[in-house]
Write an enzyme that holds these catalytic residues in place. Sequence first.
Site, short mmCIF file in Angstrom:
data_model
loop_
_atom_site.label_atom_id
_atom_site.label_comp_id
_atom_site.label_asym_id
_atom_site.label_seq_id
_atom_site.Cartn_x
_atom_site.Cartn_y
_atom_site.Cartn_z
N ARG A 92 0.82 -1.20 0.00
CA ARG A 92 0.00 0.00 0.00
C ARG A 92 0.86 1.25 0.00
O ARG A 92 0.56 2.23 -0.64
CB ARG A 92 -0.93 -0.01 1.22
CG ARG A 92 -2.22 0.62 0.84
CD ARG A 92 -3.33 0.47 1.83
NE ARG A 92 -3.12 -0.56 2.84
CZ ARG A 92 -3.93 -0.69 3.87
NH1 ARG A 92 -4.95 0.12 4.02
NH2 ARG A 92 -3.73 -1.63 4.76
N ILE A 115 -1.54 -27.62 6.30
CA ILE A 115 -2.13 -28.95 6.13
C ILE A 115 -2.89 -29.01 4.80
O ILE A 115 -3.74 -28.17 4.56
CB ILE A 115 -3.14 -29.26 7.27
CG1 ILE A 115 -2.51 -29.01 8.64
CG2 ILE A 115 -3.66 -30.67 7.15
CD1 ILE A 115 -3.52 -29.11 9.77
N GLY A 124 2.74 -14.13 20.02
CA GLY A 124 2.38 -13.89 18.61
C GLY A 124 1.33 -14.85 18.07
O GLY A 124 1.12 -14.92 16.87
N LYS A 141 -13.66 -20.96 8.09
CA LYS A 141 -12.95 -22.12 7.53
C LYS A 141 -13.91 -23.28 7.33
O LYS A 141 -13.85 -24.00 6.34
CB LYS A 141 -11.79 -22.51 8.45
CG LYS A 141 -10.65 -21.49 8.40
CD LYS A 141 -9.63 -21.73 9.50
CE LYS A 141 -8.51 -20.70 9.45
NZ LYS A 141 -7.73 -20.67 10.69
#
Lengths: 439, 439
Positions: free
Chosen positions: A47, A136, A187, A205
């Site tokens: 950006r 995965i 985190g 999901k």
Amino acid sequence: MGEKTIGVALLGCGVVGSGVVRILAEQRQLLRERTGMTFDIRHVVVRDKSKARGLDHLPLTTDARAAIDDPNVDVVVELIGGTSAAREYIEYAVSKGKSVVTANKSLLAQRGPELFALAQENNACIAFEASCGGGIPIIEAIMRSLVANRIDALVGIVNGTCNFILTKMTQNGWSYEQALKQAQKEGFAEADPTLDVSGRDAAQKLVVLASLAFNARVTERDLHVEGIDRLQDIDIKYAAEMGYVIKLLAIAERVHGDQLALRVHPTLVHKGNVLADVSGSFNAVSVYGSALGHALFYGRGAGQLPTASAVVADIVNVALGVTPLAFKQLSVFSAANRPPRVLPIEELQSRYYLRLMAMDVPGVMAQITRILGENGISLSAILQHEANLNQFVPIVITTHLANEGSVRRSVMQLDALKTIQAPTVCLRVIDQPKEFAGN
Amino acid sequence: MGEKTIGVALLGCGVVGSGVVRILAEQRQLLRERTGMTFDIRHVVVRDKSKARGLDHLPLTTDARAAIDDPNVDVVVELIGGTSAAREYIEYAVSKGKSVVTANKSLLAQRGPELFALAQENNACIAFEASCGGGIPIIEAIMRSLVANRIDALVGIVNGTCNFILTKMTQNGWSYEQALKQAQKEGFAEADPTLDVSGRDAAQKLVVLASLAFNARVTERDLHVEGIDRLQDIDIKYAAEMGYVIKLLAIAERVHGDQLALRVHPTLVHKGNVLADVSGSFNAVSVYGSALGHALFYGRGAGQLPTASAVVADIVNVALGVTPLAFKQLSVFSAANRPPRVLPIEELQSRYYLRLMAMDVPGVMAQITRILGENGISLSAILQHEANLNQFVPIVITTHLANEGSVRRSVMQLDALKTIQAPTVCLRVIDQPKEFAGN
């Protein structure tokens, strides 16, 4: 094997984007050996160039459309996130016939069918392995490897933040607040963790996975969603005492033939179930197929390199032509798919965990069991530790299979009693899958 | 999506073949919805039509070459097994440009590179998902989904027979013979179980998996193989006491940069390791990738429908053109792959489990620990239960990381002592993967 150079435009270069840059650089030789191709990043769209720290060596630009239009760009990788700019650029890219790789589950959950249809029309494809389960390969597994199976159920731990928090609460005996703080420090959780802890990320999901597994047009509105943000450490301890671990599960299952029960909620998982061992920021998805039976896919559900691993695999498979060919022919997120017949949550059959705070006076247990009995709920186990009389003490009950509507009615009736301190905690329980127990 | 009919010739129609017939019939509509294709079995090749019981409704023939030559046959499915007729027909099919689906790990382990080269030359492909791990899509995962990863290790439970036997020994306290008999009774072991219990079946699967993962020309001769047929129940009990479960593991790992350690043997697996929970006839493969970290693929490793699930997926993906396209471009089992630099087993670094039968006399422990110490082996734990003096009693020792050559030397020296009743049992130990422990 010819030598071929594949041009990549990267839209967005945050955590995952930097991982993609790193893998394409570090594994350049390996990828060449395996595929006969060289992958070059032609543009990195940001950006604000002045804010793109540490990316000076990359071909930075702020002009996404020009990057997409570059005839030397073969694959467009969208890692901006969100549903506005990301949507605009994906629509632009596929309308120009450029194939897109994205990790954007929010956008797919919201407008998957439209975007896929647009891509199909323009002979482009959209690859999205990284959108669920990080590294995965669960999308690939459901779409292609299990194509011969009618899928009966998906049961997944698909949010690493929640699983990290629940693991810390379980293993260290921490409160939700303590565990969240630690997740933020390490985190694993955002400063504003709402999207994760509310269960919404897992819900998005599940929309993607269930759409694929059941060839249905699933939306977030079809799901019953509860997060982990109101979970108390005492319930984790009682669950442990009874042989269960609490996990945030995303569950999609076929019931009564062609109805779908779709839900995300904290769940007591039996310790014998392999999902109980999925700890920390790991993810896992159990799939129950008509031919395969129970299969489980386990790995890092988030993080820079695991997610980038899936993004780069998508780039490679788009470049090989494999994903476009599958995309063109498989009814992935097809516009022809119908909305599912959704089982109302009140009609769910499940086992339940109830924790009541009951005044320890004579007759209270009789009141409780009478209400449950009248609602057709039969008890599987009761746990009450010794306590002083005339105090509110926890009574923990697990039920056999029961109807959710009846359970809710019971809880309302129980909470109306003077001897019960509302609100009674009500969680769902899943057992060791039958398949897993014996052989 | 066009409507297209795909002709299939089935060579062999035993357990898995009948499963393929069943899935193609039962899921005909589902497959059509998902792929736009109809799959028709044109020929079922058997050795003797009069012995093909219950297959009368199928288009039986004994002429494999005519079946392969039929212009209406698009995919040839080899389920004969073994390395003679199967090899002949696969060579014939691919030399005619027909793509082949096979579950034949013995043949692939023996002549993978030659067969793949022949297929490449003739613009055909060979799909072999069902050759390893039954219905688990581990081949697809390694070849395509993890393409961006340097693979550092594969650790798998890939033989359902052995895992069934070991699970019964562990959970029921049975002897090897009892567990084998039960496995035979339940159809999980052959009348002659040698191929399975000797570890050879697992070895052949590891040859296939390691060839793909490391892009190397691995052969069975590169592997150190020990079976479960001499395993004693007492060692399973001691392992349990020390927090371990014994599993037959197939392990391929990169050591010292570019050497490969390749082995199949009974192994003590820490109970915190997710592989410890893989019970009965289930299979699982842990993969450690440079970007993905630890991932695990779990499911039914054998059985009619799970294996047929993988075979049908291969048929579909061949028909979609997806597998041929990948096969043409990916350096799968490439003739250009070199033989691996194999780590001699004597140079392996591992942890070990030793069970000595030692005369319970003063000084014997000093002798044992002196020999181990002189060979540079440091102890992690010792277990000896109280017993009467002047008897041979079991002493169980686990070591820290040690060199296999030194361990073997120690065992020879120990077994030469008068106070030790040879042979000392020596097994390898793997711990909870570091990745799995924390978050």
